[in-house]
Design a protein around this motif. Sequence first.
Motif, PDB file in Angstrom:
ATOM      1  N   ILE A   9       0.838  -1.201   0.000  1.00  0.00           N
ATOM      2  CA  ILE A   9       0.000   0.000   0.000  1.00  0.00           C
ATOM      3  C   ILE A   9       0.873   1.250   0.000  1.00  0.00           C
ATOM      4  O   ILE A   9       0.635   2.202  -0.755  1.00  0.00           O
ATOM      5  N   GLY A  10       1.907   1.239   0.847  1.00  0.00           N
ATOM      6  CA  GLY A  10       2.799   2.386   0.934  1.00  0.00           C
ATOM      7  C   GLY A  10       3.553   2.636  -0.362  1.00  0.00           C
ATOM      8  O   GLY A  10       3.655   3.774  -0.829  1.00  0.00           O
ATOM      9  N   PHE A  11       4.076   1.571  -0.956  1.00  0.00           N
ATOM     10  CA  PHE A  11       4.825   1.722  -2.209  1.00  0.00           C
ATOM     11  C   PHE A  11       3.916   2.169  -3.351  1.00  0.00           C
ATOM     12  O   PHE A  11       4.330   2.944  -4.219  1.00  0.00           O
ATOM     13  N   LEU A  12       2.668   1.680  -3.352  1.00  0.00           N
ATOM     14  CA  LEU A  12       1.720   2.097  -4.381  1.00  0.00           C
ATOM     15  C   LEU A  12       1.425   3.590  -4.256  1.00  0.00           C
ATOM     16  O   LEU A  12       1.306   4.306  -5.264  1.00  0.00           O
ATOM     17  N   ALA A  13       1.304   4.061  -3.009  1.00  0.00           N
ATOM     18  CA  ALA A  13       1.095   5.495  -2.785  1.00  0.00           C
ATOM     19  C   ALA A  13       2.271   6.293  -3.342  1.00  0.00           C
ATOM     20  O   ALA A  13       2.093   7.335  -3.997  1.00  0.00           O
ATOM     21  N   GLN A  14       3.485   5.787  -3.102  1.00  0.00           N
ATOM     22  CA  GLN A  14       4.673   6.480  -3.603  1.00  0.00           C
ATOM     23  C   GLN A  14       4.759   6.414  -5.119  1.00  0.00           C
ATOM     24  O   GLN A  14       5.322   7.313  -5.752  1.00  0.00           O
ATOM     25  N   VAL A  15       4.211   5.364  -5.714  1.00  0.00           N
ATOM     26  CA  VAL A  15       4.169   5.285  -7.178  1.00  0.00           C
ATOM     27  C   VAL A  15       3.336   6.444  -7.731  1.00  0.00           C
ATOM     28  O   VAL A  15       3.713   7.098  -8.717  1.00  0.00           O
ATOM     29  N   PHE A  16       2.194   6.711  -7.086  1.00  0.00           N
ATOM     30  CA  PHE A  16       1.350   7.833  -7.514  1.00  0.00           C
ATOM     31  C   PHE A  16       2.066   9.165  -7.304  1.00  0.00           C
ATOM     32  O   PHE A  16       2.036  10.047  -8.171  1.00  0.00           O
ATOM     33  N   PHE A  17       2.719   9.320  -6.140  1.00  0.00           N
ATOM     34  CA  PHE A  17       3.426  10.569  -5.868  1.00  0.00           C
ATOM     35  C   PHE A  17       4.609  10.756  -6.814  1.00  0.00           C
ATOM     36  O   PHE A  17       4.863  11.856  -7.305  1.00  0.00           O
ATOM     37  N   SER A  18       5.341   9.681  -7.058  1.00  0.00           N
ATOM     38  CA  SER A  18       6.470   9.762  -7.984  1.00  0.00           C
ATOM     39  C   SER A  18       5.976  10.008  -9.405  1.00  0.00           C
ATOM     40  O   SER A  18       6.591  10.761 -10.170  1.00  0.00           O
ATOM     41  N   GLY A  19       4.836   9.379  -9.740  1.00  0.00           N
ATOM     42  CA  GLY A  19       4.256   9.569 -11.060  1.00  0.00           C
ATOM     43  C   GLY A  19       3.876  11.019 -11.306  1.00  0.00           C
ATOM     44  O   GLY A  19       4.096  11.555 -12.401  1.00  0.00           O
ATOM     45  N   ARG A  20       3.294  11.670 -10.293  1.00  0.00           N
ATOM     46  CA  ARG A  20       2.913  13.068 -10.457  1.00  0.00           C
ATOM     47  C   ARG A  20       4.141  13.935 -10.687  1.00  0.00           C
ATOM     48  O   ARG A  20       4.135  14.863 -11.500  1.00  0.00           O
ATOM     49  N   THR A  21       5.228  13.605  -9.968  1.00  0.00           N
ATOM     50  CA  THR A  21       6.464  14.378 -10.099  1.00  0.00           C
ATOM     51  C   THR A  21       7.093  14.185 -11.475  1.00  0.00           C
ATOM     52  O   THR A  21       7.557  15.144 -12.097  1.00  0.00           O
ATOM     53  N   ILE A  22       7.099  12.935 -11.947  1.00  0.00           N
ATOM     54  CA  ILE A  22       7.681  12.637 -13.263  1.00  0.00           C
ATOM     55  C   ILE A  22       6.913  13.350 -14.369  1.00  0.00           C
ATOM     56  O   ILE A  22       7.505  14.005 -15.243  1.00  0.00           O
ATOM     57  N   LEU A  23       5.563  13.240 -14.340  1.00  0.00           N
ATOM     58  CA  LEU A  23       4.748  13.864 -15.378  1.00  0.00           C
ATOM     59  C   LEU A  23       4.902  15.377 -15.370  1.00  0.00           C
ATOM     60  O   LEU A  23       5.029  16.015 -16.425  1.00  0.00           O
ATOM     61  N   GLN A  24       4.899  15.965 -14.156  1.00  0.00           N
ATOM     62  CA  GLN A  24       5.050  17.414 -14.055  1.00  0.00           C
ATOM     63  C   GLN A  24       6.419  17.843 -14.553  1.00  0.00           C
ATOM     64  O   GLN A  24       6.563  18.857 -15.258  1.00  0.00           O
ATOM     65  N   TRP A  25       7.442  17.077 -14.224  1.00  0.00           N
ATOM     66  CA  TRP A  25       8.810  17.370 -14.628  1.00  0.00           C
ATOM     67  C   TRP A  25       8.950  17.308 -16.150  1.00  0.00           C
ATOM     68  O   TRP A  25       9.494  18.222 -16.775  1.00  0.00           O
ATOM     69  N   ILE A  26       8.436  16.228 -16.750  1.00  0.00           N
ATOM     70  CA  ILE A  26       8.526  16.059 -18.205  1.00  0.00           C
ATOM     71  C   ILE A  26       7.807  17.201 -18.930  1.00  0.00           C
ATOM     72  O   ILE A  26       8.333  17.789 -19.888  1.00  0.00           O
TER      73      ILE A  26
END
Length: 210
Positions: A9-26
Amino acid sequence: MPDWIVYTIGFLAQVFFSGRTILQWIKSEKAKSVISPSSYWILSVMGAYLLCIYGWFRNDFAIIFGQLISYYIYLWNLNSKGVWKRLTKGLRVLLIATPVMAVIGVMGNAEDFVRDFFCNEEIPLWLVIFGSAGQMIFTLRFVYQWIYSFRRHESELPAGFWIISLVGSAVIIAYGIYRADPVLLLGQSFGFVAYARNLWIGYRSSKKKA
């Protein structure tokens, strides 16, 4: 609940948070300017939901504390982006009511809450305070972002947002090291680089405009 499920559950949450950062960065790299895409806020809500669940199972008040504060700011940004109105009424009610119901549930069982989160032998009180301070600093970036965007009537991610992100991230990384928490370390270590890069993109963009 088995540890592997909690960590999933924790890692999945971080996947979403990391995903938002990656998309915003790109998207910011392509635009050569710091932008605030709708996907950033959608993934923020999804990540916050799961990370609160993770923090509850880990008996970690610092994690829950940080997410509850920023949660409604995520929703405000969704509304600012026009996404909120496109959601079904039932989903909107669920998103608004869930944190409130969680707080009511905690208040109804206050003694157990205090024992589990503040008198937890696994996490000393000083460490709870330290971790909560890190989450508070980290969360203040969204308070700052909300005030900044509210005044301009548009969702934006200003330079101050990234500066506060770097400071809060550094504290949370230190907290995660002491707690030996791979979920916090993974999410914050990656984010630290992205925050610094956004500062640089914003600086170059403002310099070019000047």
